[in-house]
Scaffold this active site. Structure first.
Site, PDB file in Angstrom:
ATOM      1  N   GLU A  66       0.130   1.151   6.327  1.00  0.00           N
ATOM      2  CA  GLU A  66       0.117   1.292   4.862  1.00  0.00           C
ATOM      3  C   GLU A  66       1.548   1.491   4.344  1.00  0.00           C
ATOM      4  O   GLU A  66       1.969   0.866   3.373  1.00  0.00           O
ATOM      5  CB  GLU A  66      -0.779   2.474   4.479  1.00  0.00           C
ATOM      6  CG  GLU A  66      -1.111   2.524   3.007  1.00  0.00           C
ATOM      7  CD  GLU A  66      -2.057   3.666   2.650  1.00  0.00           C
ATOM      8  OE1 GLU A  66      -2.571   4.347   3.566  1.00  0.00           O
ATOM      9  OE2 GLU A  66      -2.272   3.868   1.445  1.00  0.00           O
ATOM     10  N   GLY A  67       2.297   2.348   5.033  1.00  0.00           N
ATOM     11  CA  GLY A  67       3.687   2.602   4.631  1.00  0.00           C
ATOM     12  C   GLY A  67       4.549   1.367   4.808  1.00  0.00           C
ATOM     13  O   GLY A  67       5.297   0.969   3.902  1.00  0.00           O
TER      14      GLY A  67
END
Ligand SMILES: O=P(O)(O)OP(=O)(O)OP(=O)(O)OC[C@H]1O[C@@H](n2cnc3c(O)ncnc32)[C@H](O)[C@@H]1O
Length: 390
Positions: A66-67
């Site tokens: 996600e990051g």
């Protein structure tokens, strides 16, 4: 889905790939109740299979992904990857988790391999530092703070992070129904408690700060909760809830002095709840009630958590869109799945386009001259030897 059907010409629906990625909300549900999470996926997959698009799978992304995909999106849209320029860090704030991702010259993964994501994009190598804090999205962070405040099971709570005059009855079972706080549920609590706002920014900061653990660090440096974080480097783009909250609070100017930002939040939190409702009749009540907490949380996370200082705070740009596209992990995820960001830069042509045109024109001219010369020579030969033909 309806929007996608309209945006993509119907003749192309069948060849348009469709992926579903789920993030921390589903990560939490999966921890709490894996069969409920499976049931959600089954229902969603069935619905997507019956769409006209080419559905290629649904899954839960890891916090690291996600990051990292948020970082890819920001730098792809800014054209920083093709140019091999210094990249922008990405700060993402959701409801359940928050991510920080950036390239640091001092980070090669040796000290904390779990935080390393290696990328080779357009012929450049990147050692990306990324960390996802589960339970530190703004909704779960609020639960954590309320859990600390209600540890003894009171029937009434005076809370500085809500406006004066704000009153709401909260159910203990509902508040503690999350893996982020479930274990700290008081043993003998009443059914519910009354939350009363006092609107005091400084006390709110103190209460918010308690959800971060700064007591232990087994690395050379840490953010909070014992998580390694190298020294911050370069500029950052902050999106999702960073944007929703700071835009509402008129606090997107990160170049403003830190004291001005704090003064504005102080004044905002102290505004009576009745005034807030009168001034913002069309804002969702849940959001309106929580902006004082959310603004205070964001400031505390960035400065105390990630160590942005009064000086480096201005390196953060609060963004919603870049060149018309939403900043967030979704575009990066699609680019990755559809192999649209190549590892190597496409082969550069030996000549620029104008060079090719010039060579073609010159070659054409030469061939023309040669043809004329041959025709002329042949006709002269025929004229000077007329008898040889017979
Ligand atoms: O699962 P995670 O990774 O935590 O991410 P998310 O899916 O919750 O992340 P979003 O970017 O969709 O939403 C971020 C949060 O912002 C909230 N939000 C959306 N619009 C908002 C607005 O106008 N004002 C305040 N909050 C808003 C929303 O309810 C979420 O809690």
């Amino acid at each position: 889905m309806l929007k996608a059907r309209e945006a993509v010409p119907s003749s192309r629906h069948g060849e348009t790939p469709l992926y579903l990625g789920a993030t921390a909300g589903m990560r939490l549900l999966n921890i709490e109740n894996a069969s409920a999470s499976d049931a959600v996926f089954q229902a969603v997959e069935a619905a997507l299979h019956s769409s006209p698009f080419s559905f290629r799978g649904a899954r839960i992304l890891s916090g690291q992904e996600e990051g990292a995909f948020g970082w890819v999106t920001v730098n792809y849209l800014d054209d920083r990857l093709t140019q091999g320029q210094e990249t922008t860090g990405a700060l993402d704030l959701g409801g359940a988790s928050t991510q920080i991702s950036f390239v640091s010259a001092r980070f090669d993964g040796t000290e904390s391999p779990d935080n390393l994501m290696n990328f080779r994009l357009y012929g450049n190598d990147y050692n990306l530092y990324t960390h996802s804090y589960l339970c530190y999205g703004k909704d779960q962070a609020l639960r954590k703070m309320l859990a600390l405040q209600t540890a003894s099971g009171p029937t009434s709570l005076s809370d500085p992070c809500f406006h004066p005059g704000y009153i709401r009855t909260r159910d203990y079972s509902e508040l503690y129904a999350s893996p982020c706080v479930a274990r700290s549920k008081p043993q003998a609590s009443p059914r519910n408690f009354t939350l009363k706002g006092t609107g005091d920014f400084d006390s709110c900061r103190t209460a918010v700060k308690k959800i971060f653990d700064f007591s232990k660090c087994n690395f050379s440096r840490c953010s909070f909760n014992g998580v390694f974080q190298p020294e911050l480097q370069g500029s950052f783009g902050a999106f999702s809830a960073y944007y929703f909250v700071l835009d509402f609070l008129n606090l997107t100017d990160t170049a403003a002095p830190m004291e001005t930002i704090k003064d504005k939040l102080r004044e905002y939190c102290a505004t009576p709840w009745a005034d807030m409702q009168r001034q913002h009749p069309s804002t969702k009540v849940k959001y309106l009630a929580e902006y004082c907490f959310s603004g205070t949380y964001i400031l505390t996370l960035l400065t105390e958590g990630y160590n942005f200082t009064a000086d480096t705070f201005k390196d953060i740009t609060i963004i919603r869109k870049i060149k018309g596209s939403d900043a967030g992990w979704t575009l990066g995820y699609m680019l990755n799945l559809t192999n649209m960001v190549p590892a190597e830069a496409p082969d550069a042509p030996p000549l620029p386009h104008a060079g090719y045109v010039s060579v073609m024109v010159l070659t054409g001219l030469l061939l023309g001259v040669l043809l004329l010369f041959i025709t002329y020579t042949l006709s002269k030969t025929q004229c000077s030897n007329p008898h040889k033909i017979v």
